[in-house]
Design a protein around this motif. Structure first.
Motif, short mmCIF file in Angstrom:
data_model
loop_
_atom_site.label_atom_id
_atom_site.label_comp_id
_atom_site.label_asym_id
_atom_site.label_seq_id
_atom_site.Cartn_x
_atom_site.Cartn_y
_atom_site.Cartn_z
N VAL A 164 -1.15 -3.73 -5.56
CA VAL A 164 -0.84 -2.42 -4.92
C VAL A 164 -2.33 -1.80 -4.46
O VAL A 164 -3.22 -1.72 -5.39
N MET A 165 -2.50 -1.24 -3.09
CA MET A 165 -3.43 -0.39 -2.81
C MET A 165 -3.06 0.99 -2.69
O MET A 165 -1.95 1.14 -2.02
N VAL A 166 -4.03 1.93 -3.07
CA VAL A 166 -3.40 3.19 -2.97
C VAL A 166 -4.46 4.02 -2.22
O VAL A 166 -5.53 3.88 -2.48
N GLY A 167 -4.33 4.58 -1.09
CA GLY A 167 -5.00 5.12 -0.29
C GLY A 167 -4.45 6.20 0.74
O GLY A 167 -3.09 6.04 0.80
N ASP A 168 -5.02 6.74 1.49
CA ASP A 168 -4.49 7.70 2.78
C ASP A 168 -3.79 6.90 3.62
O ASP A 168 -4.18 5.72 3.97
N THR A 169 -2.86 7.54 4.43
CA THR A 169 -2.08 6.64 5.27
C THR A 169 -2.77 6.07 6.12
O THR A 169 -2.73 4.81 6.76
N ALA A 170 -3.83 6.68 6.92
CA ALA A 170 -4.77 6.14 8.19
C ALA A 170 -5.60 4.88 7.20
O ALA A 170 -5.41 3.74 8.07
N VAL A 171 -5.78 4.95 6.25
CA VAL A 171 -6.58 3.90 5.44
C VAL A 171 -5.69 2.67 5.48
O VAL A 171 -6.00 1.46 5.51
N LEU A 172 -4.26 2.88 5.02
CA LEU A 172 -3.45 1.90 4.74
C LEU A 172 -3.12 1.12 6.07
O LEU A 172 -2.87 -0.12 6.21
N PHE A 173 -3.04 2.11 7.19
CA PHE A 173 -2.50 1.41 8.57
C PHE A 173 -3.78 0.48 8.89
O PHE A 173 -3.41 -0.45 9.47
N GLY A 176 0.86 -1.29 0.20
CA GLY A 176 0.15 -0.17 0.04
C GLY A 176 0.89 1.23 -0.06
O GLY A 176 2.03 1.02 0.44
N ALA A 177 0.19 2.32 -0.53
CA ALA A 177 0.94 3.74 -0.61
C ALA A 177 -0.05 4.83 -0.93
O ALA A 177 -0.96 4.59 -1.82
N PRO A 178 0.26 6.08 -0.26
CA PRO A 178 -0.67 7.02 -0.73
C PRO A 178 -0.23 7.34 -1.94
O PRO A 178 0.77 7.03 -2.51
N GLU A 179 -1.16 8.08 -2.78
CA GLU A 179 -1.05 8.33 -4.29
C GLU A 179 0.28 8.86 -4.56
O GLU A 179 1.25 8.63 -5.47
#
Length: 314
Positions: free
Chosen positions: A133-142, A106-109
């Motif tokens: 790969v998942m793209v999302g805001d840091t809180a979503v990735l956590f 995962g990573a922010p865009e």
């Protein structure tokens, strides 16, 4: 009944998986459809779990079914069990053929620019690795890490961390920059202050994102009201397009621009924002074993981002 008798003889992985699907769909009928089994088979799996545990795992309501507190506790730990089993099977496959494997990242865009370099390096070393790969805001990735939907995240690490269940490896330090298209006259100015730019056209991420909140703090720390952006969008691609083809300014991680081939039409304005420097690194669930495939990726991430560090000091 002893604990080992419950687990070893009566608690079945298939029944746990069935409960997971019921929780996700909110319906025993929908769970049966997804699993391609009959509804009586779903009911039997639930009955087996409740008989083994001696507590209800589902509440039946007029709107369908809801997982009980007992069921939620079981599912939290079942996620770890299934994750460990998935890792074990992946490791067996890797031992059979070290050139193959799968990794969920995962990573922010904005950080995907750096991630693309790391992935290319990893594929050059082991071309048969498959990446999701998942793209999302840091809180979503956590949260995705905690739910075992990701193996690792590459992201800016918050200054105030409360995630005791996650562990990080810092790869490099990265500030934000005010960016513009290379044709923009502000990109050619030798001396610029943030106050000079407040009334310019801005394209910014939404205020409820990490970068959006951080951007507003940058202006307020200098006694300035955040600019009223002419365009607000979570789409990095749209922000880049508006900058490269028009007068818009935006905030970007400097690492995006350290690979000159990545965004040749975008340049950083000569304005230092030292208070925005934050570590960027890899985040994993604490105590979770590292698969061989993840080990390969981490090695390539260290090598690729060491070039960013070298560029920063040159």
């Amino acid at each position: 009944m002893q604990w080992d008798e419950r687990i070893g003889r009566r608690l079945r992985l298939r029944d746990l998986h069935t409960l997971q699907v019921i929780s996700e769909t909110g319906s025993m009928a929908k769970a049966a459809g997804r699993l391609a089994v009959s509804q009586p088979a779903i009911s039997k799996a639930v009955a087996n779990l409740e008989h083994t545990l001696g507590v209800p795992v589902l509440d039946r309501t007029p709107r369908g079914v809801e997982v009980t507190a007992y069921g939620r506790a079981l599912l939290r730990h079942a996620a770890v069990v299934f994750d460990d089993l998935r890792q074990g099977i992946a490791e067996i496959q890797f031992l059979r053929d070290p050139t193959q494997g799968e990794l969920r990242i995962g990573a922010p865009e904005p950080i995907t620019q750096v991630l693309s370099v790391i992935i290319n390096d990893a594929l050059a070393a082991t071309p048969n690795i498959r990446f999701q790969v998942m793209v999302g805001d840091t809180a979503v990735l956590f949260e995705a890490l905690r739910e075992r939907q990701l193996d690792v995240a590459l992201t800016r690490i918050p200054e105030r961390r409360t995630e005791d269940d996650l562990e990080t490896e810092v790869l490099f330090q990265d500030p934000l920059v005010v960016a513009a298209g290379t044709h923009n006259s502000w990109a050619r100015q030798r001396r610029v202050s943030l106050a000079d730019l407040v009334d310019q056209p801005w394209v910014l991420p939404p205020a409820d994102t990490v970068l959006g909140r951080f951007g507003a703090e940058i202006f307020r720390a200098r006694g300035l009201e955040p600019p009223r952006a002419s365009v607000v969008t979570p789409s990095l691609q749209l922000r880049l397009s508006l900058m490269s083809s028009g007068p818009h300014l935006s905030l970007l991680p400097k690492a995006m621009l350290r690979f000159s081939s990545v965004q040749p039409a975008i340049a950083a304005i000569r304005l230092e924002l030292p208070e925005t420097e934050r570590p960027v690194g890899l985040v994993r669930v604490k105590g979770r074993s590292m698969s061989p495939v993840l080990g390969t990726f981490v090695e390539q991430a260290r090598k690729a981002t060491s070039r960013i560090g070298a560029n920063a000091t040159s």
